[in-house]
Design an enzyme around this catalytic site. Structure first.
Site, PDB file in Angstrom:
ATOM      1  N   ASN A   7       0.856  -1.183   0.000  1.00  0.00           N
ATOM      2  CA  ASN A   7       0.000   0.000   0.000  1.00  0.00           C
ATOM      3  C   ASN A   7       0.899   1.241   0.000  1.00  0.00           C
ATOM      4  O   ASN A   7       1.708   1.429   0.917  1.00  0.00           O
ATOM      5  CB  ASN A   7      -0.906  -0.020   1.237  1.00  0.00           C
ATOM      6  CG  ASN A   7      -1.927   1.105   1.232  1.00  0.00           C
ATOM      7  OD1 ASN A   7      -1.624   2.240   0.882  1.00  0.00           O
ATOM      8  ND2 ASN A   7      -3.148   0.801   1.641  1.00  0.00           N
ATOM      9  N   ARG A  18       4.606  18.521   0.924  1.00  0.00           N
ATOM     10  CA  ARG A  18       5.434  19.614   0.419  1.00  0.00           C
ATOM     11  C   ARG A  18       5.008  20.106  -0.960  1.00  0.00           C
ATOM     12  O   ARG A  18       5.611  21.036  -1.505  1.00  0.00           O
ATOM     13  CB  ARG A  18       6.903  19.153   0.352  1.00  0.00           C
ATOM     14  CG  ARG A  18       7.590  19.019   1.675  1.00  0.00           C
ATOM     15  CD  ARG A  18       7.855  20.361   2.332  1.00  0.00           C
ATOM     16  NE  ARG A  18       8.812  21.160   1.585  1.00  0.00           N
ATOM     17  CZ  ARG A  18      10.129  21.133   1.818  1.00  0.00           C
ATOM     18  NH1 ARG A  18      10.624  20.348   2.758  1.00  0.00           N
ATOM     19  NH2 ARG A  18      10.933  21.894   1.102  1.00  0.00           N
ATOM     20  N   HIS A  43      -5.571   3.447  -1.609  1.00  0.00           N
ATOM     21  CA  HIS A  43      -6.868   3.672  -0.954  1.00  0.00           C
ATOM     22  C   HIS A  43      -7.199   5.155  -1.044  1.00  0.00           C
ATOM     23  O   HIS A  43      -6.965   5.913  -0.114  1.00  0.00           O
ATOM     24  CB  HIS A  43      -6.806   3.221   0.508  1.00  0.00           C
ATOM     25  CG  HIS A  43      -8.129   3.209   1.193  1.00  0.00           C
ATOM     26  ND1 HIS A  43      -8.449   2.323   2.196  1.00  0.00           N
ATOM     27  CD2 HIS A  43      -9.235   3.981   1.043  1.00  0.00           C
ATOM     28  CE1 HIS A  43      -9.674   2.556   2.628  1.00  0.00           C
ATOM     29  NE2 HIS A  43     -10.170   3.564   1.934  1.00  0.00           N
ATOM     30  N   ARG A  45      -9.277   8.473  -0.817  1.00  0.00           N
ATOM     31  CA  ARG A  45     -10.419   8.928  -0.025  1.00  0.00           C
ATOM     32  C   ARG A  45     -11.021  10.169  -0.660  1.00  0.00           C
ATOM     33  O   ARG A  45     -10.362  10.848  -1.461  1.00  0.00           O
ATOM     34  CB  ARG A  45      -9.979   9.176   1.421  1.00  0.00           C
ATOM     35  CG  ARG A  45      -9.736   7.859   2.165  1.00  0.00           C
ATOM     36  CD  ARG A  45      -9.433   8.082   3.639  1.00  0.00           C
ATOM     37  NE  ARG A  45      -9.551   6.852   4.385  1.00  0.00           N
ATOM     38  CZ  ARG A  45      -8.606   5.926   4.500  1.00  0.00           C
ATOM     39  NH1 ARG A  45      -7.441   6.107   3.893  1.00  0.00           N
ATOM     40  NH2 ARG A  45      -8.798   4.833   5.201  1.00  0.00           N
ATOM     41  N   GLU A  70      -8.714   0.173  -2.951  1.00  0.00           N
ATOM     42  CA  GLU A  70      -9.603   0.056  -1.795  1.00  0.00           C
ATOM     43  C   GLU A  70     -10.424   1.329  -1.636  1.00  0.00           C
ATOM     44  O   GLU A  70      -9.966   2.418  -1.990  1.00  0.00           O
ATOM     45  CB  GLU A  70      -8.789  -0.142  -0.506  1.00  0.00           C
ATOM     46  CG  GLU A  70      -7.893  -1.348  -0.493  1.00  0.00           C
ATOM     47  CD  GLU A  70      -7.119  -1.461   0.800  1.00  0.00           C
ATOM     48  OE1 GLU A  70      -6.623  -2.573   1.089  1.00  0.00           O
ATOM     49  OE2 GLU A  70      -6.991  -0.454   1.532  1.00  0.00           O
ATOM     50  N   THR A 100      -8.010   6.252   9.301  1.00  0.00           N
ATOM     51  CA  THR A 100      -7.705   4.999   8.613  1.00  0.00           C
ATOM     52  C   THR A 100      -8.889   4.063   8.807  1.00  0.00           C
ATOM     53  O   THR A 100      -9.793   4.355   9.600  1.00  0.00           O
ATOM     54  CB  THR A 100      -6.404   4.372   9.167  1.00  0.00           C
ATOM     55  OG1 THR A 100      -6.069   3.220   8.387  1.00  0.00           O
ATOM     56  CG2 THR A 100      -6.562   3.982  10.627  1.00  0.00           C
ATOM     57  N   HIS A 190      -4.034  -4.543   7.706  1.00  0.00           N
ATOM     58  CA  HIS A 190      -4.154  -3.520   8.738  1.00  0.00           C
ATOM     59  C   HIS A 190      -3.280  -3.876   9.948  1.00  0.00           C
ATOM     60  O   HIS A 190      -3.547  -4.847  10.662  1.00  0.00           O
ATOM     61  CB  HIS A 190      -5.596  -3.295   9.217  1.00  0.00           C
ATOM     62  CG  HIS A 190      -5.796  -1.892   9.731  1.00  0.00           C
ATOM     63  ND1 HIS A 190      -6.274  -0.868   8.939  1.00  0.00           N
ATOM     64  CD2 HIS A 190      -5.529  -1.343  10.922  1.00  0.00           C
ATOM     65  CE1 HIS A 190      -6.320   0.252   9.645  1.00  0.00           C
ATOM     66  NE2 HIS A 190      -5.862  -0.007  10.854  1.00  0.00           N
ATOM     67  N   ASP A 191      -2.241  -3.083  10.137  1.00  0.00           N
ATOM     68  CA  ASP A 191      -1.290  -3.219  11.250  1.00  0.00           C
ATOM     69  C   ASP A 191      -0.447  -4.489  11.194  1.00  0.00           C
ATOM     70  O   ASP A 191       0.185  -4.864  12.188  1.00  0.00           O
ATOM     71  CB  ASP A 191      -1.993  -3.113  12.606  1.00  0.00           C
ATOM     72  CG  ASP A 191      -2.424  -1.684  12.912  1.00  0.00           C
ATOM     73  OD1 ASP A 191      -2.042  -0.780  12.156  1.00  0.00           O
ATOM     74  OD2 ASP A 191      -3.139  -1.475  13.904  1.00  0.00           O
ATOM     75  N   GLY A 213       0.998  -1.324   4.294  1.00  0.00           N
ATOM     76  CA  GLY A 213       1.478  -0.004   3.923  1.00  0.00           C
ATOM     77  C   GLY A 213       2.214   0.722   5.026  1.00  0.00           C
ATOM     78  O   GLY A 213       3.428   0.893   4.973  1.00  0.00           O
ATOM     79  N   HIS A 214       1.492   1.126   6.057  1.00  0.00           N
ATOM     80  CA  HIS A 214       2.064   1.993   7.087  1.00  0.00           C
ATOM     81  C   HIS A 214       3.319   1.388   7.712  1.00  0.00           C
ATOM     82  O   HIS A 214       4.378   2.032   7.769  1.00  0.00           O
ATOM     83  CB  HIS A 214       1.019   2.282   8.169  1.00  0.00           C
ATOM     84  CG  HIS A 214       1.514   3.189   9.248  1.00  0.00           C
ATOM     85  ND1 HIS A 214       1.547   4.562   9.098  1.00  0.00           N
ATOM     86  CD2 HIS A 214       2.027   2.930  10.473  1.00  0.00           C
ATOM     87  CE1 HIS A 214       2.047   5.102  10.205  1.00  0.00           C
ATOM     88  NE2 HIS A 214       2.338   4.138  11.048  1.00  0.00           N
TER      89      HIS A 214
END
Length: 237
Positions: A7, A18, A43, A45, A70, A100, A190-191, A213-214
């Site tokens: 992700n 920036r 994803h 939004r 997503e 999120t 997720h996580d 991703g994160h």
């Protein structure tokens, strides 16, 4: 072996902070695939605070592995997916102001709506996945909607694993067994991180894909993007 879809939302977040085009989202997507990732996830939004809708269009010729988009199937999102025709669309019930994703679908209450959306995507040759909590009824409900896959929402597992409670995976194992019986493909996300991915992947029967991703981008700040992608691939063997 489950596939790794990276992700790249956080790359877009950094770019947008920036203005301009540093880091270059398209180059990162190309590099991640070259490093061995088997998919790219975005994803977008409604407020486009990280991934922009134009990014989704620009990625079409860049992503030669699996392309996963997503999002909450509002009209703007549905139109974007039908235009770009990714490999997979993952339906997520996130609110407009959600930082999120924080919950899976109630596939029973939203059955008719999901059936209509999924039918449209499948008529256009797009694989469909529904973001769900590891609850048997929600998995069974996902089957009724006509979805091809589910994506297990893994935040609860990651939290419990971080506390040292490996039993936190049990609901995910049970949900996966039901999905396998129903011939639903299984994705997860997720996580998930380098700390917990090996245990998760080793214990989920029929796991096809993880979207990360994160954690992956954060880990790459210390270890390097190419190195981290390959660390995930090794841990999922």
């Amino acid at each position: 072996m489950a596939k790794l879809s990276v992700n790249i939302n956080k790359i877009a977040t950094l770019r947008n902070s920036r203005g301009g085009n540093v880091p270059d989202l398209l180059k990162v997507a190309a590099d991640v695939q070259q490093f061995g990732a088997q998919g790219i996830t975005i994803h977008p939004r409604p407020d486009e605070r990280h991934i922009r809708y134009q990014d989704a269009r620009d990625l079409v010729p860049v992503v030669y592995t699996e392309y996963n988009i997503e999002g909450n199937p509002v009209k703007k999102f549905i139109d974007l997916v039908l235009e770009t025709k990714p490999t997979q669309v993952t339906l997520v019930p996130d609110a407009d102001d959600a930082i999120t994703s924080n919950a899976g679908w109630d596939t029973i209450k939203n059955k008719v709506f999901l059936q209509e959306v999924i039918q449209e995507f499948k008529q256009n040759g797009i694989r469909t996945s529904i973001f769900v909590d590891p609850v048997p009824e929600m998995v069974e409900g996902a089957k009724v909607t006509g979805a091809d896959r589910i994506e297990l929402y893994t935040e609860a597992f990651a939290h419990q694993y971080g506390l040292g409670n490996k039993d936190g995976i049990k609901p995910y194992v049970e949900a996966s067994k039901i999905a396998n019986q129903l011939e639903l493909g299984i994705n997860a996300g997720h996580d998930l991180s380098l700390d917990n991915i090996k245990y998760f992947a080793a214990n989920i029967p029929g796991l096809l894909e993880v979207s990360i991703g994160h954690a992956l981008i954060a880990e790459s700040l210390y270890l390097g993007l190419e190195n981290v992608v390959n660390m995930y691939l090794q841990k999922m063997k």
